[in-house]
Scaffold this motif. Structure first.
Motif, mmCIF file in Angstrom:
data_model
loop_
_atom_site.group_PDB
_atom_site.id
_atom_site.type_symbol
_atom_site.label_atom_id
_atom_site.label_comp_id
_atom_site.label_asym_id
_atom_site.label_seq_id
_atom_site.Cartn_x
_atom_site.Cartn_y
_atom_site.Cartn_z
ATOM 1 N N GLN A 89 -23.854 57.633 -32.071
ATOM 2 C CA GLN A 89 -24.517 57.074 -33.253
ATOM 3 C C GLN A 89 -23.508 56.781 -34.360
ATOM 4 O OE1 GLN A 89 -27.899 59.296 -34.602
ATOM 5 N NE2 GLN A 89 -28.341 57.858 -36.231
ATOM 6 N N TYR A 90 -22.528 57.660 -34.514
ATOM 7 C CA TYR A 90 -21.493 57.420 -35.529
ATOM 8 C C TYR A 90 -20.790 56.085 -35.263
ATOM 9 C CZ TYR A 90 -17.028 57.436 -37.841
ATOM 10 O OH TYR A 90 -15.928 57.046 -38.577
ATOM 11 N N MET A 97 -18.845 48.359 -36.639
ATOM 12 C CA MET A 97 -19.304 49.079 -35.446
ATOM 13 C C MET A 97 -18.225 49.012 -34.360
ATOM 14 S SD MET A 97 -22.636 48.375 -33.012
ATOM 15 C CE MET A 97 -22.143 46.771 -32.447
ATOM 16 N N ASP A 98 -18.000 50.128 -33.701
ATOM 17 C CA ASP A 98 -17.093 50.181 -32.553
ATOM 18 C C ASP A 98 -17.969 50.271 -31.303
ATOM 19 O OD1 ASP A 98 -15.237 50.728 -30.551
ATOM 20 O OD2 ASP A 98 -13.997 51.961 -31.872
ATOM 21 N N ALA A 99 -18.390 49.106 -30.815
ATOM 22 C CA ALA A 99 -19.359 49.042 -29.723
ATOM 23 C C ALA A 99 -18.837 49.709 -28.451
ATOM 24 C CB ALA A 99 -19.741 47.598 -29.441
ATOM 25 N N ALA A 100 -17.565 49.537 -28.151
ATOM 26 C CA ALA A 100 -17.017 50.108 -26.916
ATOM 27 C C ALA A 100 -17.102 51.638 -26.936
ATOM 28 C CB ALA A 100 -15.574 49.655 -26.715
ATOM 29 N N LYS A 101 -16.709 52.246 -28.047
ATOM 30 C CA LYS A 101 -16.774 53.712 -28.144
ATOM 31 C C LYS A 101 -18.220 54.192 -28.177
ATOM 32 C CE LYS A 101 -12.332 54.700 -30.277
ATOM 33 N NZ LYS A 101 -11.640 55.223 -31.473
ATOM 34 N N VAL A 124 -26.865 49.166 -28.504
ATOM 35 C CA VAL A 124 -25.509 48.695 -28.837
ATOM 36 C C VAL A 124 -25.154 47.468 -28.004
ATOM 37 C CG1 VAL A 124 -23.055 49.298 -28.799
ATOM 38 C CG2 VAL A 124 -24.717 50.944 -29.643
ATOM 39 N N ALA A 125 -25.535 47.469 -26.740
ATOM 40 C CA ALA A 125 -25.257 46.305 -25.892
ATOM 41 C C ALA A 125 -25.961 45.063 -26.443
ATOM 42 C CB ALA A 125 -25.695 46.582 -24.451
ATOM 43 N N ARG A 126 -27.197 45.220 -26.891
ATOM 44 C CA ARG A 126 -27.915 44.078 -27.477
ATOM 45 C C ARG A 126 -27.242 43.595 -28.758
ATOM 46 N NH1 ARG A 126 -32.098 46.891 -25.324
ATOM 47 N NH2 ARG A 126 -33.291 45.738 -23.771
ATOM 48 N N ARG A 133 -26.326 43.731 -19.733
ATOM 49 C CA ARG A 133 -25.980 45.163 -19.677
ATOM 50 C C ARG A 133 -27.119 45.995 -20.247
ATOM 51 N NH1 ARG A 133 -19.845 46.860 -20.218
ATOM 52 N NH2 ARG A 133 -18.961 45.198 -18.965
ATOM 53 N N ALA A 134 -27.689 45.515 -21.339
ATOM 54 C CA ALA A 134 -28.821 46.221 -21.945
ATOM 55 C C ALA A 134 -29.993 46.283 -20.959
ATOM 56 C CB ALA A 134 -29.238 45.532 -23.235
#
Length: 160
Positions: A89-90, A97-101, A124-126, A133-134
């Protein structure tokens, strides 16, 4: 101070902090008061859960560096699935946003059977434009949901 006194005070601080965090009948949400009570609880009983609560409220207050500090303090005690959700969530909410992490942590939480991990990964994928992926994660959740619920029960529903 007797051990019972400390436990009673710890329970009181934790209960009051929860009430201020979420509000209730006749009680307005007050994240500052919630933080103060969680801080008192962390002084009485420093541990993974008290610091995780501090991280969650810090994140609600959009204090990202403070939230990360509390997540790291919590991880020094125990790396639990709930803490992994907190990291997810962080990284989803921090700016930028760090989508990969975020996806990495949500996937790890899903591997521990936490439904919030499945939902977080999909979200996050969306947000990242990765709709297939979502969809894949949503399908995995639907196919495995009954098995997760059967295997670990109510623990699967924990929300950070």
């Amino acid at each position: 101070m007797a051990s019972d006194d400390v436990e009673d005070r710890l329970d009181g601080f934790m209960c009051r902090a929860f009430v201020y965090e979420d509000g209730g009948k006749g009680v307005q949400v007050d994240l500052v008061k919630s933080m103060n009570d969680y801080r008192q609880a962390s002084i009485l009983s420093p541990g993974a859960m008290t610091f995780l609560n501090l991280a969650r409220v810090s994140l609600k207050r959009k204090r990202f560096s403070e939230s990360l500090k509390f997540l790291d303090l919590s991880s020094s005690y125990e790396m639990s699935p709930e803490l992994i959700l907190g990291y997810g969530q962080y990284f989803e909410e921090c700016e930028p946003m760090d989508a990969a992490k975020a996806k990495k942590f949500f996937l790890q939480a899903a591997g521990y059977g936490r439904f919030a991990g499945f939902f977080g990964y999909s979200r996050v994928a969306r947000k990242s434009g990765q709709h297939f992926r979502a969809l894949g994660m949503d399908c995995a959740r639907l196919m495995l949901g009954w098995l997760v619920a059967l295997a670990i029960g109510a623990r699967a529903r924990f929300q950070f």
